[in-house]
Design an enzyme around this catalytic site. Structure first.
Site, PDB file in Angstrom:
ATOM      1  N   HIS A   1     -63.126  17.294 133.767  1.00 19.22           N
ATOM      2  CA  HIS A   1     -61.709  17.060 133.508  1.00 19.22           C
ATOM      3  C   HIS A   1     -61.267  15.734 134.145  1.00 19.22           C
ATOM      4  CE1 HIS A   1     -57.547  19.286 133.184  1.00 19.22           C
ATOM      5  NE2 HIS A   1     -57.691  18.324 132.308  1.00 19.22           N
TER       6      HIS A   1
ATOM      7  N   HIS B   1     -64.242  21.257 136.423  1.00 22.37           N
ATOM      8  CA  HIS B   1     -63.149  20.469 136.995  1.00 22.37           C
ATOM      9  C   HIS B   1     -63.533  18.984 137.028  1.00 22.37           C
ATOM     10  CE1 HIS B   1     -60.308  23.492 138.211  1.00 22.37           C
ATOM     11  NE2 HIS B   1     -61.122  24.105 139.050  1.00 22.37           N
TER      12      HIS B   1
ATOM     13  N   HIS C   1     -68.495  25.924 137.292  1.00 18.43           N
ATOM     14  CA  HIS C   1     -67.033  25.923 137.389  1.00 18.43           C
ATOM     15  C   HIS C   1     -66.520  24.603 137.968  1.00 18.43           C
ATOM     16  CE1 HIS C   1     -63.053  27.912 138.310  1.00 18.43           C
ATOM     17  NE2 HIS C   1     -63.039  26.948 139.204  1.00 18.43           N
ATOM     18  N   GLU C   2     -67.038  24.233 139.129  1.00 18.80           N
ATOM     19  CA  GLU C   2     -66.549  23.008 139.772  1.00 18.80           C
ATOM     20  C   GLU C   2     -66.923  21.772 138.956  1.00 18.80           C
ATOM     21  OE1 GLU C   2     -64.383  23.179 141.955  1.00 18.80           O
ATOM     22  OE2 GLU C   2     -64.639  25.295 142.447  1.00 18.80           O
TER      23      GLU C   2
END
Length: 715
Positions: free
Chosen positions: A500, A497, A493-494
């Site tokens: 991104h 990010h 998940h991180e």
């Protein structure tokens, strides 16, 4: 625009910083561009005494730059106003990036003291910039003549104009001063909330002196508890459990001692709720200040203010989406509790399932239904193995590779720094840092942010420095750090990010990477969680830490079969917390309210099953009360999951590493940042707008018809 709209946080400092308070400006590393590889902050040269002088110098520099912009006799244009703002504030950006980035990863008494000056000063400076009438007049002129601009420029002007308005640009002088006072008050209240929460978290522990009470716990958890006891000087034969997730969650999941489970559960759900670290009075002041702010800016309540400029647009829209998820989740919880109660009844101990039993009996159900033991599974998910998984995913999807930079500056000894490059061209793409393990000076949770942002304009560009922080289980003397399934998904998940931020190609800093609508920012993080348990990637990275054996097909099959296990609980506690957050946003209190009573009222109205509670209760709901970042916005995780579940179905249809699908996601989502409307970007990638159906399928939930939300079922 990012340089003058400042995020607020709590104070901290890296362990490697000197404790000197030298204020000689000549050696202050923040005052000039860093002479380091890729301009990584020179952490070993940063001293306590550098922060406040650099803050003062940075504010003076940006004020002078803005004065130059507003006093320009030429007509306001995008280049001489908007772009100039986007590139202003170099010193302030350097010092605040380091300060904010480190503030929650390694707290210290010295930096808490500095933070008491740093944060209010930043808040006041941000207010001054956003209430600068001359600057607003130039922005307004461009806004009124924006039709000839490029699409990303037009959107930048529209968002900047709205940000000025949302920050008081249209208020009269008296109301501007009132708004400034409210913002300063909130900055101080957030600081107090975060300090109380960190102190409360670290002050609670359970000391075990009888080894029989450790029955059921995995050896790795016992070893960590023994090391914690040793670190506290308690000697052998004692074990210490804390509220930090790597200690708390295995205990709730595996400890046979029900009293021990209850003690740690109640310690967690009552933290920062009484005594010297009581956050309830702080929350009341926050709620009252937010209500005053919303009223000043012409909004009915703070929730309306916070949702006005994101995809949802209204709290009602967010609530409507959540209820489509809440009802199926509660229905699933009833099924899960029935399965758990059947096992408890068979054991004959007279147990009726309570909240501190949920993790424990859910694990028993998993073993019975799927023959899956998470202790066995963890052996295949050492941190280094999972890191290989995220890097392999990035290389196969987006053509980037990660090379460790062992001599690069780092803010803590355990940090690992990577040079990210394009596989084909060798071009430098970004710097990426990881800081994965829990420590008392680090706040709970996991997050991504940046030490340096990016922008891309013609031949001129700047590449980002991105970092991930976690609170994963530490290695022990006998084993490496072995992650739970939840921790594996958190790491993916991180990293999503991080991608991104790393892959951004937006022209403006204010639109780069994660500078997107708050309810769109979780799409890149959450969609990448799906790869974690895909067999094709598991075969690459999930190797037994001791034998090197690749995860067996039989175990993968069990993981796949159990993928929706306990999703009623997981969804209900998340949706419940999101709905609670929205109810707090609707309040307009003039005096104090009973926080616990209000939470109970919301639970009663929702029909919260008695066997669970909100993922976060108010006194430790840092997303909502530790800053305004996710206030009336915690729903965004589920809002974004509607997007990510629908989007990943395209990857499943085409192939999880299909080049064309990966290219479409990279070019339309990861690279674009906030340079286009988020739903338009999603539709360009996916071909249609999403519905909640894919989320329900992904979580194994069934749609439930709309019914009276005042139902008391489960109470």
């Amino acid at each position: 625009m990012k340089p003058i709209i400042v995020a607020l946080g709590a104070a901290a400092l890296l362990a490697s910083c000197s404790s000197k308070t030298n204020t000689d400006m000549s050696d202050n590393p923040f005052l000039s561009a860093y002479d380091t590889p890729y301009q990584i902050p020179p952490f070993d040269k940063i001293e306590y005494g550098h922060y406040l002088p650099a803050l003062e110098a940075g504010m003076a520099q940006q004020k002078a730059q803005i004065d130059s912009i507003v006093n320009n006799p030429e007509e306001a244009t995008f280049e001489n106003t908007i772009a100039a703002l986007d590139h202003s504030g170099e010193i302030l950006e350097r010092v605040s990036a380091v300060f904010f980035a480190l503030d929650e990863s390694n707290s210290s008494d010295e930096m808490v003291e500095i933070g008491e000056k740093f944060y209010p000063a930043m808040s006041q400076f941000s207010d001054e910039m956003m209430m600068n009438d001359k600057l607003f007049a130039r922005v307004k002129h461009i806004y009124e003549n924006r039709e000839g601009l490029d699409a990303d420029q037009k959107l930048a002007v529209e968002k900047l104009y709205k940000n000025f308005v949302r920050n008081g640009a249209l208020l009269d002088e008296a109301k501007k001063e009132e708004l400034k006072a409210v913002n300063t008050e909130l900055a101080n209240l957030y600081l107090t909330f975060n300090k109380n929460l960190l102190n409360a978290t670290n002050s609670f522990s359970v000391v075990i002196e009888d080894s029989a009470r450790l029955a059921g716990l995995p050896q790795s958890s016992i070893a960590v508890a023994a090391e914690e006891a040793a670190n506290r000087g308690l000697g052998e034969g004692k074990w210490v459990f804390t509220l930090h997730a790597p200690s708390r969650l295995p205990l709730l999941q595996f400890a046979d001692d029900r009293d021990l489970r209850r003690e740690i559960y109640q310690g967690y759900t009552t933290q920062a709720s009484s005594g010297e670290n009581n956050n309830q009075p702080v929350i009341n002041k926050i709620l009252q200040a937010r209500a005053r702010k919303a009223q000043l800016l012409g909004f009915n309540d703070y929730g309306s203010y916070m949702t006005d400029n994101v995809m949802a647009k209204t709290t009602e829209a967010a609530e409507n989406l959540l209820m489509q998820i809440w009802r199926p989740a509660v229905a699933k919880v009833k099924e899960e509790v029935a399965e758990m109660q059947a096992i408890a009844d068979a054991e004959g101990n007279g147990v009726t399932i309570e909240p501190w039993d949920y993790y424990y009996y859910a694990e028993k159900v998993r073993k019975k239904k799927y023959d899956l033991d998470e202790n066995e599974v963890r052996q295949y998910f050492a941190v280094d193995s999972v890191r290989k998984g995220i890097f392999t995913m990035a290389e196969r999807l987006y053509g980037v590779k990660f090379t460790e930079m062992p001599n690069a500056p780092k803010y803590y000894p355990e940090v690992i720094v990577y040079d990210v490059t394009d596989v084909n061209s060798g071009e430098h793409v970004a710097v990426f840092m990881t800081d994965y393990f829990a420590r008392p000076s680090k706040r709970q949770g996991a997050w991504m942010s940046e030490f340096k942002g990016s922008w891309q304009e013609g031949d001129s560009s700047s590449r980002p420095i991105i970092y991930n922080v976690g609170n994963f289980s530490r290695p022990t003397a006998e084993t490496p750090a072995l992650l739970t399934l939840d921790e594996v998904e958190t790491m993916f998940h991180e990293f999503g990010h991080g991608l991104h931020g790393m892959l951004s190609r937006a022209r403006l800093k204010s639109q780069a990477g994660t500078n997107v609508d708050r309810d769109f920012v979780e799409l890149p993080s959450q969609i990448h969680e799906h790869w974690a348990m895909e067999p094709e990637l598991l075969k690459v990275y999930a190797h037994h830490w001791k034998t090197g054996e690749v995860i067996p097909d039989a175990l993968i099959a069990k993981l796949q079969a159990s993928s929706t296990h306990n999703q009623g609980f997981a969804t209900a506690e998340l949706a419940g917390a999101s709905l609670l957050d929205l109810q707090f946003g609707k309040l307009k209190p003039e005096g104090d309210i009973d926080i616990v009573a209000f939470e109970n009222q919301v639970s009663e109205k929702l029909g919260m099953p008695k066997e669970l509670t909100y993922r976060y209760r108010a006194p430790y709901f840092k997303h909502v009360f530790g800053s305004d970042g996710y206030a009336s916005g915690y729903y965004t995780y589920l809002w974004a999951e509607v997007l990510d579940a629908d989007g990943f179905e395209l990857f499943k249809e085409k192939g999880i590493f299909d080049p064309e699908t990966a290219k479409a996601f990279k070019e339309n989502v990861l690279e674009k940042g906030g340079s286009e409307d988020p739903m338009a970007l999603y539709v360009k990638f996916r071909g249609h707008e999403p519905s909640v159906d894919a989320l329900l399928r992904n979580r194994g939930l069934k749609p439930v018809p709309n019914v009276d939300t005042n139902s008391k079922s489960g109470k």
